[in-house]
Design a protein around this motif. Structure first.
Motif, PDB file in Angstrom:
ATOM      1  N   TYR A 157       0.376  -5.341  95.674  1.00 16.16           N
ATOM      2  CA  TYR A 157       0.328  -5.659  94.251  1.00 16.16           C
ATOM      3  C   TYR A 157      -0.875  -6.536  93.916  1.00 16.16           C
ATOM      4  O   TYR A 157      -1.541  -6.354  92.891  1.00 16.16           O
ATOM      5  CB  TYR A 157       1.615  -6.368  93.834  1.00 16.16           C
ATOM      6  N   GLY A 158      -1.189  -7.507  94.787  1.00 18.49           N
ATOM      7  CA  GLY A 158      -2.350  -8.356  94.567  1.00 18.49           C
ATOM      8  C   GLY A 158      -3.640  -7.565  94.556  1.00 18.49           C
ATOM      9  O   GLY A 158      -4.539  -7.837  93.749  1.00 18.49           O
ATOM     10  N   TRP A 159      -3.714  -6.580  95.460  1.00 17.18           N
ATOM     11  CA  TRP A 159      -4.911  -5.732  95.471  1.00 17.18           C
ATOM     12  C   TRP A 159      -4.999  -4.927  94.177  1.00 17.18           C
ATOM     13  O   TRP A 159      -6.071  -4.809  93.578  1.00 17.18           O
ATOM     14  CB  TRP A 159      -4.865  -4.794  96.678  1.00 17.18           C
ATOM     15  N   LEU A 160      -3.862  -4.388  93.722  1.00 19.42           N
ATOM     16  CA  LEU A 160      -3.848  -3.633  92.461  1.00 19.42           C
ATOM     17  C   LEU A 160      -4.199  -4.537  91.289  1.00 19.42           C
ATOM     18  O   LEU A 160      -4.887  -4.123  90.351  1.00 19.42           O
ATOM     19  CB  LEU A 160      -2.469  -3.010  92.251  1.00 19.42           C
ATOM     20  N   LYS A 161      -3.744  -5.775  91.348  1.00 21.18           N
ATOM     21  CA  LYS A 161      -4.048  -6.723  90.275  1.00 21.18           C
ATOM     22  C   LYS A 161      -5.549  -6.940  90.148  1.00 21.18           C
ATOM     23  O   LYS A 161      -6.094  -6.988  89.050  1.00 21.18           O
ATOM     24  CB  LYS A 161      -3.341  -8.045  90.543  1.00 21.18           C
ATOM     25  N   GLU A 162      -6.208  -7.104  91.295  1.00 16.08           N
ATOM     26  CA  GLU A 162      -7.637  -7.408  91.265  1.00 16.08           C
ATOM     27  C   GLU A 162      -8.492  -6.190  90.920  1.00 16.08           C
ATOM     28  O   GLU A 162      -9.509  -6.325  90.250  1.00 16.08           O
ATOM     29  CB  GLU A 162      -8.070  -7.967  92.621  1.00 16.08           C
ATOM     30  N   TYR A 163      -8.062  -5.018  91.382  1.00 17.18           N
ATOM     31  CA  TYR A 163      -8.918  -3.848  91.228  1.00 17.18           C
ATOM     32  C   TYR A 163      -8.409  -2.850  90.204  1.00 17.18           C
ATOM     33  O   TYR A 163      -9.107  -1.903  89.865  1.00 17.18           O
ATOM     34  CB  TYR A 163      -9.084  -3.154  92.583  1.00 17.18           C
ATOM     35  N   ARG A 164      -7.174  -3.070  89.704  1.00 16.62           N
ATOM     36  CA  ARG A 164      -6.641  -2.179  88.674  1.00 16.62           C
ATOM     37  C   ARG A 164      -6.168  -2.952  87.455  1.00 16.62           C
ATOM     38  O   ARG A 164      -5.484  -2.410  86.589  1.00 16.62           O
ATOM     39  CB  ARG A 164      -5.475  -1.350  89.238  1.00 16.62           C
ATOM     40  N   MET A 165      -6.491  -4.250  87.401  1.00 20.05           N
ATOM     41  CA  MET A 165      -6.232  -5.098  86.234  1.00 20.05           C
ATOM     42  C   MET A 165      -4.747  -5.142  85.862  1.00 20.05           C
ATOM     43  O   MET A 165      -4.365  -5.140  84.707  1.00 20.05           O
ATOM     44  CB  MET A 165      -7.056  -4.630  85.030  1.00 20.05           C
ATOM     45  N   THR A 166      -3.868  -5.174  86.855  1.00 22.63           N
ATOM     46  CA  THR A 166      -2.445  -5.305  86.589  1.00 22.63           C
ATOM     47  C   THR A 166      -2.155  -6.713  86.089  1.00 22.63           C
ATOM     48  O   THR A 166      -2.736  -7.673  86.545  1.00 22.63           O
ATOM     49  CB  THR A 166      -1.631  -5.035  87.866  1.00 22.63           C
ATOM     50  N   ALA A 167      -1.214  -6.841  85.167  1.00 14.30           N
ATOM     51  CA  ALA A 167      -0.909  -8.159  84.592  1.00 14.30           C
ATOM     52  C   ALA A 167      -0.032  -8.974  85.530  1.00 14.30           C
ATOM     53  O   ALA A 167       0.850  -8.462  86.179  1.00 14.30           O
ATOM     54  CB  ALA A 167      -0.189  -7.990  83.255  1.00 14.30           C
ATOM     55  N   TRP A 168      -0.300 -10.280  85.612  1.00 11.96           N
ATOM     56  CA  TRP A 168       0.570 -11.214  86.335  1.00 11.96           C
ATOM     57  C   TRP A 168       0.647 -12.510  85.566  1.00 11.96           C
ATOM     58  O   TRP A 168       1.688 -12.920  85.101  1.00 11.96           O
ATOM     59  CB  TRP A 168       0.035 -11.442  87.755  1.00 11.96           C
TER      60      TRP A 168
END
Length: 491
Positions: free
Chosen positions: A444-455
């Protein structure tokens, strides 16, 4: 007192109620600070009230030094500032040295009898001493650098008694504030002191408090506490000698997931609890297991400790301003001392030394144009970094360096393994099950950084996140492991 104990729940509820019950009066800030101070004192002294004496010495000494530093700084007495900073730093390091490193030091002298060495080593280590010592050093250094101006006018106008009492109160809150008292995050003085002000119930960031508390308790109680009984077998040399290399590596993988879930979970809980009282703590872990280098890892793991070592040790030593050789030496010294900070044992020094060597090697190779231009897939770099970090975690878990070498010898010489060896091992199932939760978090962290997922921003998928947090709460209530202390309490 543990965050995951019923005693703490009661203390938290009572403190929260009293904190926000203070009416809107001029002394609101003062009363609220005193409420937090009393709660923090109860929290720290719950198991052994005698430890409060050491906290009082640290708080009183740092308060006196802070006021003297402010007086000399406002009067432009640079030499007086330097003198009091040195005295305060020596006081803090002396407290840390006596209780944490005396046994290691006296063991170096051959003329000391084994009985004397053992008696010194038997001195109990006060919980959290490494953390509030670093806070004390941050306080006096930041004051000397002019980064904290909260008491400039008070020093000029108020009676000396008022100056000392107010400074002692706020110094005590800075050192003792219970969310970060035992195991951080390490909050710098110039970050914390401006937040010491009257708080209102309407100002609570409920979303931040809820998300960090739920995630923190989930990682601690569901992941770390369930993995702890499984990975503890690596502390036994007999167990290590009887296992194949694949099983040992899986157990090490489990411990790598456990130590993140434990320390990362603690930091999340601390951030959430601080938000309940109107204080904002910086993030301490930023998906460290997706790091692509050791340098990258230390920008993501225990970030507040890394920042403290950089600002108060690496830069004063010269940083990277005095040539390549001095830079490599500074990196090595900082990591070596950072290793000893984790424990008064040569295995921690080995851990810090190895990290320092890898950091220096990465910096050296990165400065070679021919090597820097070589393209390496990110996944390969992530696997490399995690492998190095996981292998070095052996020094944290295993009782001595001999057991560490036994582990790697067994992995190297007995790697053969059959499917039956793994399928019939319940420990392997536990490691894969609970370890996968940490892996998914880092995916999820990788997706957050490279796919702009919200956290931390707006929740783009409110139903999905609602179900996720609901599931975490359910698992906390139904599938928590046996209650264990936090790993970093021993540091």
């Amino acid at each position: 007192m543990l965050f995951n104990s019923w005693e703490f729940v009661v203390l938290l509820v009572v403190t929260f109620g009293l904190f926000y019950a203070v009416p809107n009066i001029p002394a609101r800030k003062c009363v609220q600070s005193i409420v937090l101070l009393i709660a923090s004192t109860v929290f720290y002294g719950w198991e052994d009230w005698r430890l409060l004496g050491l906290l009082a010495v640290s708080c009183g000494g740092n308060t006196f030094a802070t006021v003297k530093i402010l007086q000399h700084r406002l009067n432009d007495h640079e030499q007086g500032v330097k003198t009091w900073v040195r005295l305060a730093v020596v006081l803090n390091l002396l407290l840390l040295g006596v209780f944490k490193y005396a046994g290691l030091v006296v063991g170096l002298f051959p003329f000391c009898s084994p009985e004397f060495v053992e008696s010194v080593r038997s001195i109990p280590l006060p919980i959290g001493i490494s953390f509030y010592t670093f806070h004390g050093i941050s306080m006096v250094v930041d004051m000397s650098r002019g980064k904290v101006h909260a008491y400039d006018n008070l020093i000029r106008t108020a009676p000396r008694k008022t100056v000392y009492s107010n400074t002692f109160r706020d110094m005590g809150l800075y050192l003792l504030f219970f969310p970060q008292l035992i195991a951080g995050p390490i909050i710098k003085a110039h970050y914390f002191w401006p937040q010491i002000k009257a708080k209102v119930f309407a100002g609570i960031d409920w979303q931040r408090a809820f998300r960090y508390c739920v995630a923190g308790y989930f990682f601690k109680m569901v992941v770390a506490d369930n993995l702890a009984p499984v990975t503890s077998v690596l502390q036994s040399s007999d167990y290590i000698a009887s296992q194949n290399g694949v099983t040992l590596l899986l157990m090490l993988f489990g411990y790598s997931m456990q130590i993140f879930a434990d320390f990362g979970g603690y930091s999340m809980i601390a951030i959430g609890l601080a938000a309940l009282f109107g204080y904002r703590f910086p993030i301490n872990f930023n998906f460290p297991y997706i790091s692509t280098s050791l340098t990258h890892f230390w920008q993501r793991w225990n970030m507040t400790l890394s920042a403290w070592l950089r600002d108060y040790l690496y830069i004063p030593l010269g940083g990277n301003r005095k040539g390549a050789c001095r830079t490599y030496l500074n990196l090595f010294l900082v990591m070596f001392l950072g290793g000893l900070w984790h424990g008064a044992d040569w295995k921690f020094a080995l851990w810090g030394t190895m990290h320092g060597l890898f950091l220096a090697a990465e910096r050296f190779l990165g400065n070679r144009p021919a090597l820097a231009s070589v393209r390496i897939p990110s996944l390969v770099k992530i696997v490399y970094c995690f492998t190095v970090v996981a292998c070095l975690w052996t020094t944290f878990l295993m009782p001595d360096i001999g057991t560490v070498f036994l582990f790697f010898r067994q992995v190297w010489t007995n790697f053969a393994c059959t499917p039956a060896d793994l399928l019939g091992n319940m420990s392997v199932y536990s490691v894969c099950l609970f370890g996968s939760l940490v892996v998914l978090y880092h995916v999820y962290g990788w997706l957050k950084e490279y796919r702009m997922t919200a956290w931390n921003g707006d929740m783009h998928y409110p139903r999905l996140f609602g179900c996720l947090y609901g599931a975490m709460i359910f698992l906390i209530l139904t599938n928590s492991g046996p209650q264990c202390g936090f790993v970093y309490f021993q540091f």
